[in-house]
Scaffold this active site. Structure first.
Site, PDB file in Angstrom:
ATOM      1  N   THR A   1     -10.262  11.206   4.476  1.00 51.86           N
ATOM      2  CA  THR A   1      -9.842  10.074   3.660  1.00 51.86           C
ATOM      3  C   THR A   1     -10.963   9.041   3.641  1.00 51.86           C
ATOM      4  OG1 THR A   1      -8.839   8.917   5.540  1.00 51.86           O
ATOM      5  CG2 THR A   1      -7.444  10.473   4.314  1.00 51.86           C
TER       6      THR A   1
ATOM      7  N   GLU B   1      -4.299  14.000   1.397  1.00 52.14           N
ATOM      8  CA  GLU B   1      -3.312  14.703   2.218  1.00 52.14           C
ATOM      9  C   GLU B   1      -2.440  15.666   1.416  1.00 52.14           C
ATOM     10  OE1 GLU B   1      -4.007  10.649   4.240  1.00 52.14           O
ATOM     11  OE2 GLU B   1      -3.967  11.478   2.212  1.00 52.14           O
TER      12      GLU B   1
ATOM     13  N   LYS C   1       4.675  -9.924  -1.110  1.00 54.89           N
ATOM     14  CA  LYS C   1       6.018 -10.257  -0.645  1.00 54.89           C
ATOM     15  C   LYS C   1       6.202 -11.770  -0.757  1.00 54.89           C
ATOM     16  CE  LYS C   1       5.661  -6.386   2.586  1.00 54.89           C
ATOM     17  NZ  LYS C   1       4.233  -6.091   2.295  1.00 54.89           N
TER      18      LYS C   1
ATOM     19  N   TRP D   1       9.693  -8.537  -3.795  1.00 57.58           N
ATOM     20  CA  TRP D   1       8.437  -7.798  -3.908  1.00 57.58           C
ATOM     21  C   TRP D   1       7.870  -7.946  -5.314  1.00 57.58           C
ATOM     22  CZ3 TRP D   1       9.331  -2.369  -1.226  1.00 57.58           C
ATOM     23  CH2 TRP D   1       9.418  -2.566   0.150  1.00 57.58           C
TER      24      TRP D   1
END
Length: 549
Positions: free
Chosen positions: A186, A330, A439, A444
């Protein structure tokens, strides 16, 4: 009672054999670091991969040893994909755009035994000389005519000399299909890079899925050009899917600018391609500036980060179908594709665009789960937020050298770190990364939604939204933009742009105009650096009025 089918393992080498036997005269075209365009066929590539496998045998390697590659998209890199994995070794693709310290870390973590690298990256190799001294060999991917001298790395081996001295003819071993075939790391934006170890089975299954009509739809009729780098999640599986179906492969080498991409597409009659939004933005802008069009390109896969709807529309206006997709290192990476169903043809163009702009529906083999804060599945209403988890035959069950990680805390599932919605048809839309969502006052705010709206403004070249701390609300969004040359944009323009499109409380409080937005090594917006820009502006005193030329 068991079925009575033959037990034939799914191996990377089986793709190579199939391409050589049944599509042997199909071309592979590469723009090289040395300059000229290189052409040969799948049959040629297979013979050279056999030579490479024989050459690797002289280094005393053990099955499963990692072999590093640091290379552009090109024919020699393709030979490494097959020659390394097919012989029972592990092809470890290294992203040269990472920081030097990260490259050194992953090479040491992977315990690479040999490194193959392009001429372009000799300065990186010399800077990493201490790390490279642990290797059995460092091979430069060029011929003797272009082989450089290096006082820092005197033992460099020439690729063409290495395989030229090896014999043709190699009996590809009958490996366990669950044996490791490839290793990718990654980008490490939130800590050290993490290794994902692919198997032959996962790689072949993923390639078969990539070729499906509702994914990339690649076939023997295509001329495919993966613009996503081969060092980034195996170029999304295209170097395996194209030989599997016999499609022509067109490799861009080190040149990713709009002029060179357009020239290559037109010259080689490219019908489909794949890459990240930042590359396509450069290509589309160059084409508009030079009044160019596409004569052959029909499909483009956009992934890596969310594609702004305006980008999808710009491609469609040029006669190119856009397939929005989602994936991660992944997940090999393809997990979602935004292919419309027949019933969606009745929708308005705006509603179709809204669906195409989502990350898409799960491809067969991938199972998704969206959990709320209580750990229970959220309603499939397209508005309720939740954390996205995934499992499937090409999803990492653990990280290489790190069997326990927070992402695998739920048995049998991988936590993607994405906050998403899911609708009744299974279309998933990423609201934000868990670490990027704003937030504010218990609600959100999706940075991606705000970025997509901002990206459509004619003055804005690229936009990012990050949170800044707020004593009353906890966090508030800030819009950070790079403008097009000569353009103007103010806080008033920003408020006007967002008003009526999102709730008033979601509108950013400030706009910060910068010369350039930073990106990760894989072309995504580097939110950590952008947050630092915002915090620096706060420390200085206050934001200006947002006007810039």
């Amino acid at each position: 009672m068991l079925g009575q089918m033959m037990d034939s393992p799914l191996l990377v080498s089986s793709i190579l054999r199939h391409a050589a036997n049944y599509h042997g005269d199909t071309e592979i075209v590469s723009r090289t670091v040395e300059g000229p365009i290189h052409r040969y066929t799948y049959a040629d590539m297979a013979r050279r991969a056999e030579r490479l496998a024989n050459a690797l045998g002289q280094f005393g390697l053990e099955p499963g040893d990692r072999i590093g590659t640091m290379a552009w998209n090109g024919y020699r890199h393709l030979e490494l994909y097959y020659g390394i994995s097919g012989s029972g070794l592990v092809c470890h693709t290294i992203n040269p755009r990472l920081f030097r310290e990260q490259i050194a870390f992953i090479m040491e973590h992977a315990q690479d035994r040999i490194l193959f690298a392009e001429l372009s990256f000799l300065p990186i190799l010399e800077a990493l000389a201490d790390t490279l001294s642990q290797l059995k060999a460092v091979v430069l991917m060029t011929d003797e005519a272009h082989m450089p001298r290096s006082d820092v790395l005197p033992g460099l081996i020439c690729y063409e000399t290495l395989i030229g001295a090896a014999s043709e003819g190699y009996d590809w071993p009958l490996l366990d299909e669950n044996a490791a075939s490839g290793l990718c790391y990654t980008s490490g934006t939130t800590g050290d890079p993490k290794g994902v170890l692919y198997s032959h089975r996962s790689t072949v299954l993923h390639a078969m899925t990539v070729a499906l009509p509702d994914v990339l739809g690649i076939s023997v009729m295509d001329s495919a050009s993966p613009i996503v780098p081969m060092f980034h999640v195996n170029a999304w599986g295209i170097p395996y899917a194209a030989p599997m179906v016999g499609a022509k492969l067109v490799m861009h080498g080190p040149k990713l600018d709009g002029a060179n991409l357009h020239e290559l597409f037109e010259q080689e009659a490219v019908t489909l391609t794949a890459g990240v939004p930042t590359v396509w933005l450069g290509l589309l802008d160059w084409m508009d500036t030079h009044a160019r069009s596409f004569s052959s390109l029909r499909r483009v896969l956009i992934g890596g980060s969310a594609s702004p709807p305006i980008m999808i529309r710009r491609f469609e206006e040029k006669g190119v179908q856009v397939l929005h997709a989602w994936g991660m290192t992944e997940t090999s990476p393809i997990g979602l594709t935004a292919t419309l169903a027949a019933k969606h043809e009745r929708l308005s163009e705006e509603d179709k665009l809204a669906l195409k702009s989502k990350q898409g529906r799960p491809v067969f083999g991938m199972e998704f789960r969206v959990d709320g804060t209580d750990g229970q599945p959220v309603p499939r209403d397209g508005t309720s937020f939740g954390s996205m988890l995934v499992r499937g035959p090409w999803v990492a069950g653990s990280y290489f050298g790190n069997p326990a990680s927070p992402a695998h805390r739920i048995q049998g599932w991988f936590d993607t770190g994405d906050v998403v919605t899911i609708d009744a048809d299974g279309f998933i839309q990423i609201v934000d990364r868990t670490k990027d969502v704003v937030k504010s006052g218990g609600e959100w705010i999706s940075s991606i939604e705000l970025e997509n709206i901002a990206q459509a403004h004619p003055a804005i070249k690229e936009a990012a939204v990050v949170a800044r701390p707020d004593e009353h609300w906890g966090e508030r969004p800030v819009l950070v933009v790079q403008l097009k040359p000569g353009a103007h944009f103010s806080r008033h323009d920003m408020v006007e742009l967002f008003t009526g499109r999102i709730p008033k409380w979601s509108i950013p409080d400030e706009v910060l105009i910068v010369d350039e937005l930073p990106h990760t090594a894989t072309g995504k917006l580097l939110k950590t650096a952008i947050r630092e820009m915002v915090m620096n502006e706060l420390r200085v005193g206050s934001f200006d009025d947002g006007i810039a030329g």
